[in-house]
Design a protein around this motif. Structure first.
Motif, PDB file in Angstrom:
ATOM      1  N   ILE A 156       0.829  -1.205   0.000  1.00 57.25           N
ATOM      2  CA  ILE A 156       0.000   0.000   0.000  1.00 57.25           C
ATOM      3  C   ILE A 156       0.861   1.252   0.000  1.00 57.25           C
ATOM      4  O   ILE A 156       0.544   2.254  -0.656  1.00 57.25           O
ATOM      5  N   PHE A 161      -1.858  -1.762  -4.990  1.00 60.84           N
ATOM      6  CA  PHE A 161      -3.093  -2.140  -4.308  1.00 60.84           C
ATOM      7  C   PHE A 161      -3.556  -3.546  -4.657  1.00 60.84           C
ATOM      8  O   PHE A 161      -4.175  -4.212  -3.835  1.00 60.84           O
ATOM      9  N   GLU A 165      -4.169  -6.406  -1.723  1.00 61.85           N
ATOM     10  CA  GLU A 165      -5.390  -7.204  -1.495  1.00 61.85           C
ATOM     11  C   GLU A 165      -5.060  -8.693  -1.427  1.00 61.85           C
ATOM     12  O   GLU A 165      -5.587  -9.429  -0.582  1.00 61.85           O
ATOM     13  N   SER A 184      -8.078  -3.974   7.830  1.00 63.59           N
ATOM     14  CA  SER A 184      -7.279  -3.389   6.749  1.00 63.59           C
ATOM     15  C   SER A 184      -7.807  -3.799   5.385  1.00 63.59           C
ATOM     16  O   SER A 184      -7.830  -2.990   4.447  1.00 63.59           O
ATOM     17  N   LEU A 188      -9.310  -1.362   2.486  1.00 65.23           N
ATOM     18  CA  LEU A 188      -8.853  -1.358   1.098  1.00 65.23           C
ATOM     19  C   LEU A 188     -10.038  -1.430   0.142  1.00 65.23           C
ATOM     20  O   LEU A 188     -10.056  -0.737  -0.889  1.00 65.23           O
ATOM     21  N   LEU A 265      -6.604   6.841   2.861  1.00 66.75           N
ATOM     22  CA  LEU A 265      -6.322   5.719   1.962  1.00 66.75           C
ATOM     23  C   LEU A 265      -7.162   5.822   0.696  1.00 66.75           C
ATOM     24  O   LEU A 265      -6.672   5.509  -0.403  1.00 66.75           O
ATOM     25  N   TYR A 269      -5.658   6.079  -3.100  1.00 70.27           N
ATOM     26  CA  TYR A 269      -6.015   5.172  -4.195  1.00 70.27           C
ATOM     27  C   TYR A 269      -6.459   5.959  -5.434  1.00 70.27           C
ATOM     28  O   TYR A 269      -6.060   5.640  -6.561  1.00 70.27           O
TER      29      TYR A 269
END
Length: 463
Positions: A156, A161, A165, A184, A188, A265, A269
């Motif tokens: 991250i 990303f 995951e 977390s 995400l 976050l 992204y």
């Protein structure tokens, strides 16, 4: 005697060679305490880390040096030294200490894991991933879920990303109830605007019987994004009542949720995706507010029967011309059958006239627009039939029909013809006058056959 003396001297000599450690005046022997160097080193390491957490760096370093003096070949001593250098900002010394620990024991998973975390902190993403994966590959390593989570958090940091995951899911597979990995992963999904998956992960966390202000804040944001205002307000009230002193409660109280880790976050992204578009665009730049020219297509007109009829130009048909060209249809009367058993009526159709030129000359229709699939015409279709050659009149150019019509129970022939002549138009009257006696329709009155009823046993007298 000599032998006894020799034996005595030998015994005295032997006893003189033995040394016994004992207290004076006591037969109890003294036990020498041997120091466990590994245990002592680990005790010093624990003290050093405790001092380091309180900010006392000098005492932390002193205890680490004492630990190194007890067990210089213990990997824990060197990666603890590396952690100390990392905390005081000596990254070069920390890197050397980690490498020395790995050189002593390459299969120590804790060294690999801590070294990977350190490399991620100094922006060495590839080397960090390599060390963390090597730690996971060691069979004796039992903290695999923690290393996978470290991999995800490091990914991250570098906007990877997709791998993040994947690493979070691997961490949950190794430890299904790991709270930090579940929250977390939900965060995400929230950053990716995949709100339904975020809600599913949070529900899994709540079903485990655990709750925290961090998970409640994320649940509040998810419900708010999904438009569930009542649920979001209920969750916010729970945070304020249950965790009033938490940072999450402060953000809700001050209405500053944009400053939460989850919103940060989410912004990260979005910025990462914008950077990808910028890198892939030919011009090398992406306009945040582009001017878009929208051209609205005109709706196609509805295809209906009325529209199709309006698009077709029809030339009116002169009925008189058609009748004159076709010379109408010839009607032939069949003789009444003489047999009583014959009750069927036969209809004889004649052959069609091959002279189509006269018909087409009278029916001229001009079409301006024709559709192949669905075409409607207002002109009635005309079916033509010609009389047999034996019954055709002298003028062979006039087509005639040879239909035989027999009717029962109606008026007589002269009366029917008279009524028809009165209601006919001038053109139809002309048509009737041109018919011969053999072509005119004659109506017959049915007759009762008494022999049929007598044979069947029925009574002829009315009841």
């Amino acid at each position: 005697m000599r032998s006894l003396l020799a034996l005595t001297i030998s015994a005295l000599a032997l006893t003189g060679c033995v040394t016994e450690n004992s207290y004076d005046g006591n037969d109890k022997p003294v036990v020498e305490n041997k120091i466990n160097n590994t245990g002592a080193a680990r005790t010093r390491i624990a003290l050093a880390l405790e001092y380091l957490s309180t900010g006392n760096s000098s005492q932390a370093k002193y205890n680490l040096e004492r630990a190194a003096s007890f067990s210089p070949d213990l990997p824990e001593v060197h990666y603890s030294f590396a952690y100390y250098y990392q905390q005081v900002g000596e990254n070069v010394q920390a890197d050397k200490a980690y490498q020395k620990a790995i050189k002593i024991d390459p299969n120590d998973p804790n060294t690999r894991n801590n070294y990977g975390v350190f490399l991620c902190g100094i922006n060495e993403y590839d080397r960090a991933t390599e060390q963390l994966l090597k730690a996971i590959e060691i069979p004796s390593y039992i903290r695999v879920a923690e290393s996978y989570e470290n991999l995800a958090l490091c990914a991250i940091e570098f906007d990877d990303f997709d791998n993040a995951e994947k690493y979070f899911k691997s961490a949950i597979k190794h430890s299904s109830m790991r709270a930090s990995s579940l929250i977390s992963l939900a965060a995400l999904y929230y950053a990716k605007s995949d709100l339904h998956k975020a809600k599913e992960v949070l529900l899994r966390y709540e079903n485990s019987g655990r709750v925290s202000s961090r998970s409640l804040l994320l649940s509040y944001l998810v419900e708010q994004r999904m438009g569930h205002i009542e649920k979001a307000e209920t969750t916010a009230a729970t945070i304020l009542q249950t965790y009033p002193t938490s940072s999450e409660a402060g953000l809700i109280r001050e209405q500053q949720t944009k400053r939460s880790e989850f919103e940060i976050l989410r912004s990260q992204y979005r910025q990462a995706k914008l950077n990808e578009l910028q890198a892939s665009s030919p011009a090398g730049e992406v306009i945040s507010a582009p001017q878009i020219h929208i051209v609205k297509k005109k709706k196609a007109p509805a295809t209906s029967t009325s529209a199709q009829n309006s698009a077709t130009k029809i030339t009116p048909v002169d009925t008189g011309s058609v009748l004159a060209a076709l010379n109408t249809a010839a009607v032939v009367v069949a003789p009444l059958p003489t047999s009583a058993d014959t009750t069927a009526v036969t209809t004889k159709q004649t052959e069609k006239n091959n002279d189509a030129a006269a018909v087409m000359s009278a029916l001229e229709i001009e079409h301006t627009h024709t559709k192949a699939a669905t075409t409607t015409s207002a002109v009635p279709s005309v079916h033509l039939a010609a009389t047999p050659s034996s019954q055709a009149p002298a003028n062979a150019n006039k087509p005639q029909d040879g239909v035989k019509i027999v009717s029962f129970g109606t008026a007589t022939g002269n009366q029917a013809v008279a009524n028809s002549s009165q209601a006919a138009t001038p053109s139809q009257a002309q048509f009737n006058n041109e018919l011969t006696d053999a072509e005119k329709v004659v109506f017959y009155q049915p007759k009762r056959n008494a022999a049929v009823f007598a044979a069947s046993g029925y009574s002829s007298a009315p009841e």
